[in-house]
Design an enzyme around this catalytic site. Structure first.
Site, PDB file in Angstrom:
ATOM      1  N   ASP A  29      11.141  -1.212 -45.089  1.00  0.00           N
ATOM      2  CA  ASP A  29      12.120  -1.545 -44.059  1.00  0.00           C
ATOM      3  C   ASP A  29      11.839  -0.643 -42.849  1.00  0.00           C
ATOM      4  OD1 ASP A  29      14.314  -1.740 -42.412  1.00  0.00           O
ATOM      5  OD2 ASP A  29      15.801  -1.642 -44.019  1.00  0.00           O
ATOM      6  N   LYS A  53      16.255  -3.305 -32.118  1.00  0.00           N
ATOM      7  CA  LYS A  53      16.275  -1.853 -32.327  1.00  0.00           C
ATOM      8  C   LYS A  53      15.053  -1.193 -31.687  1.00  0.00           C
ATOM      9  CE  LYS A  53      18.747  -2.137 -36.737  1.00  0.00           C
ATOM     10  NZ  LYS A  53      20.118  -1.718 -36.475  1.00  0.00           N
ATOM     11  N   GLN A  65      14.536   1.204 -38.684  1.00  0.00           N
ATOM     12  CA  GLN A  65      14.865   2.454 -37.989  1.00  0.00           C
ATOM     13  C   GLN A  65      13.627   3.239 -37.572  1.00  0.00           C
ATOM     14  OE1 GLN A  65      17.747   3.539 -36.885  1.00  0.00           O
ATOM     15  NE2 GLN A  65      18.896   1.836 -37.752  1.00  0.00           N
ATOM     16  N   HIS A 110      19.760   0.215 -46.652  1.00  0.00           N
ATOM     17  CA  HIS A 110      20.725  -0.624 -45.925  1.00  0.00           C
ATOM     18  C   HIS A 110      21.008  -1.858 -46.788  1.00  0.00           C
ATOM     19  CE1 HIS A 110      22.015  -3.503 -42.785  1.00  0.00           C
ATOM     20  NE2 HIS A 110      22.216  -2.467 -41.979  1.00  0.00           N
ATOM     21  N   CYS A 149      26.591  -0.009 -43.208  1.00  0.00           N
ATOM     22  CA  CYS A 149      25.967  -0.999 -44.115  1.00  0.00           C
ATOM     23  C   CYS A 149      25.111  -0.302 -45.162  1.00  0.00           C
ATOM     24  CB  CYS A 149      25.145  -2.025 -43.351  1.00  0.00           C
ATOM     25  SG  CYS A 149      26.102  -2.995 -42.195  1.00  0.00           S
TER      26      CYS A 149
HETATM   27  C1  LIG Z   1      17.487   0.593 -42.078  1.00  0.00           C
HETATM   28  C2  LIG Z   1      18.018  -0.733 -41.634  1.00  0.00           C
HETATM   29  N1  LIG Z   1      17.639  -1.854 -42.265  1.00  0.00           N
HETATM   30  C3  LIG Z   1      18.075  -3.054 -41.909  1.00  0.00           C
HETATM   31  C4  LIG Z   1      18.963  -3.222 -40.868  1.00  0.00           C
HETATM   32  C5  LIG Z   1      19.430  -4.582 -40.512  1.00  0.00           C
HETATM   33  O1  LIG Z   1      18.995  -4.927 -39.233  1.00  0.00           O
HETATM   34  P1  LIG Z   1      19.483  -6.298 -38.593  1.00  0.00           P
HETATM   35  O2  LIG Z   1      20.981  -6.234 -38.539  1.00  0.00           O
HETATM   36  O3  LIG Z   1      18.845  -6.321 -37.248  1.00  0.00           O
HETATM   37  O4  LIG Z   1      19.016  -7.381 -39.496  1.00  0.00           O
HETATM   38  C6  LIG Z   1      19.406  -2.095 -40.185  1.00  0.00           C
HETATM   39  C7  LIG Z   1      20.403  -2.223 -39.091  1.00  0.00           C
HETATM   40  O5  LIG Z   1      21.167  -1.338 -38.828  1.00  0.00           O
HETATM   41  C8  LIG Z   1      18.925  -0.824 -40.573  1.00  0.00           C
HETATM   42  O6  LIG Z   1      19.313   0.285 -39.932  1.00  0.00           O
END
Ligand SMILES: Cc1ncc(COP(=O)(O)O)c(C=O)c1O
Length: 411
Positions: free
Chosen positions: A201, A227, A204, A125, A369
């Protein structure tokens, strides 16, 4: 036989009672944000109604209660991810994105310099890409990527070569586009064997399976409350105490200091060093409640439930649409979670999503993203359905019916 009952989770989730376009909502966007149960909403209301006060400052009763709620959430999170050093290793941030910015800015600037390499993957992401590019601009580090195979897995065939000069591996536990679950434990062993650290990360993964940072033997972990059935506005950055203690502060101001004089300042210890200003207190109350709610469900049960839903959906999508609808992700449930990206032949993802909205189906069209990954597969966008603990086979039924209409309409 597990005692997990998705219908009970549904009954606990007020947002699932919404009627959209005359239809009961079919929420398939948990990968973007999940729906909080009443317990989370009530925990936040309780803070606002009964103990609204600032934390760590005043001694009156409601302020002590607010502090206890805030710090209690830290304890709950530490337990949930099995932080070996407990609550003192859990920093509250705004979200996963801020957690990665904290990592790159604080740990990265202090520990990396020109010639050092940060190894990411092509399926990250933007939250785990852009902060490293920004660090590259400041320090001259190299950012390198583990490629993704044609069958949507990390290509680890040349990982030993990729590891040259790497000081940090930073990868997602689960792709928000492909659903691929990455071999984090093996990657941690590889990173450590090469003298590097590993950041993961968990945005998810954390709401969909058991997380045990000690067993994974990782060094940094980031995720967002929203999430995992919690509120927006709060996220988590975890690292081992000895690493946290050596990290310089990120943002300056009240709360993060031990002393301030006219000629300088000194920092507080522990997580508060990274929590400048009034923190998200109501959100911490909500996050604590979300964690306790998920623990009540049992994360292994949640994983099993979502794996069954995903397997059923993959089979039925294949049978129903054959080549008209391509799943952009692993074809079976081996090391993959309940995020299903679709490429509908001849129909733009935004059009698919719009038709699905007529059926009350909430999905996400777009690049999610993860633009480098979309480029890897020559796709401008996909339409993504993603499950949560409250999802049912009925949700897949409605999705398939909506897809059938979208294809007829644009054929
Ligand atoms: C794998 C992953 N990393 C990071 C993020 C970023 O999360 P946030 O927008 O809550 O900072 C997301 C959000 O969709 C994500 O799916």
């Amino acid at each position: 036989m597990s005692s997990f009952d998705a219908r009970r989770v549904r009954a606990d989730t007020p947002a699932l009672a919404r009627i959209i376009n005359g239809q009961r909502i079919t929420y398939l966007d948990s990968g973007a944000t999940s729906l909080p149960p009443r317990a989370v909403i009530e925990a936040m209301s309780r803070y606002y109604e009964l103990r609204h006060a600032n934390v760590h400052r005043s001694v009156f009763q409601t302020a002590s209660e607010a502090t206890a709620t805030y710090e209690g959430a830290r304890e709950s999170v530490a337990h949930f991810i099995n932080a070996p050093g407990g609550a003192g290793e859990v920093v509250f941030t705004k979200n996963t994105t801020e957690s990665f910015n904290l990592l790159a800015k604080s740990w990265g600037e202090a520990n990396l310099s020109e010639g050092d390499v940060v190894l990411l993957s092509e399926m990250e992401h933007h939250a785990n890409i852009v902060p490293w590019f920004m660090l590259r601009e400041r320090t001259g580090i190299e950012v390198r990527f583990i490629p993704v195979t044609d069958d949507f897995r990390l290509d680890l065939s040349s990982v030993d070569e990729l590891m040259e000069d790497v000081k940090l591996v930073s990868v997602t536990a689960m792709s928000n586009v492909l659903g691929t679950i990455n071999p984090v434990k093996e990657l941690a062993a590889t990173a450590h064997a090469h003298g590097a650290l590993i950041a993961v990360d968990g945005a998810q993964s954390v709401a969909h399976d058991v997380t045990d940072v000690a067993d994974l033997d990782i060094d940094f972990f980031a995720f967002s409350a929203h999430k995992m059935l919690g509120p927006t506005g709060i996220g988590v950055f975890w690292t081992r105490a000895e690493i946290l203690d050596a990290m310089p502060p990120f943002l300056g101001g009240g709360g993060m200091i031990a002393d301030v004089r006219l000629d300088g300042y000194s920092c507080a210890g522990g997580p508060t060093r990274f929590e400048a200003g009034t923190p998200p207190i109501a959100e911490a109350a909500g996050l604590g409640a979300a964690v306790r709610y998920l623990e009540g469900l049992g994360m292994a049960n949640v994983a099993e439930h979502e794996r069954a839903l995903t397997g059923d959906a993959l089979t039925r999508l294949g049978l129903e649409f054959e080549d008209r609808v391509r799943v952009i992700g692993p074809a079976d449930t081996t090391h993959r979670g309940g995020v299903i990206s679709l490429d509908v032949e001849g129909v733009h993802p935004h059009d698919v999503a719009q038709v699905l909205d007529q059926f009350g189906v909430c999905v996400r069209p777009g690049h999610h993203c993860a633009k480098p990954l979309m480029r890897r597969f020559s796709l401008p966008a996909t339409v993504r359905a993603s499950y949560g603990p409250y999802s049912l086979v009925r949700d897949t039924d409605v999705l398939i019916e909506g897809l059938r209409h979208a294809i007829e309409m644009f054929a």
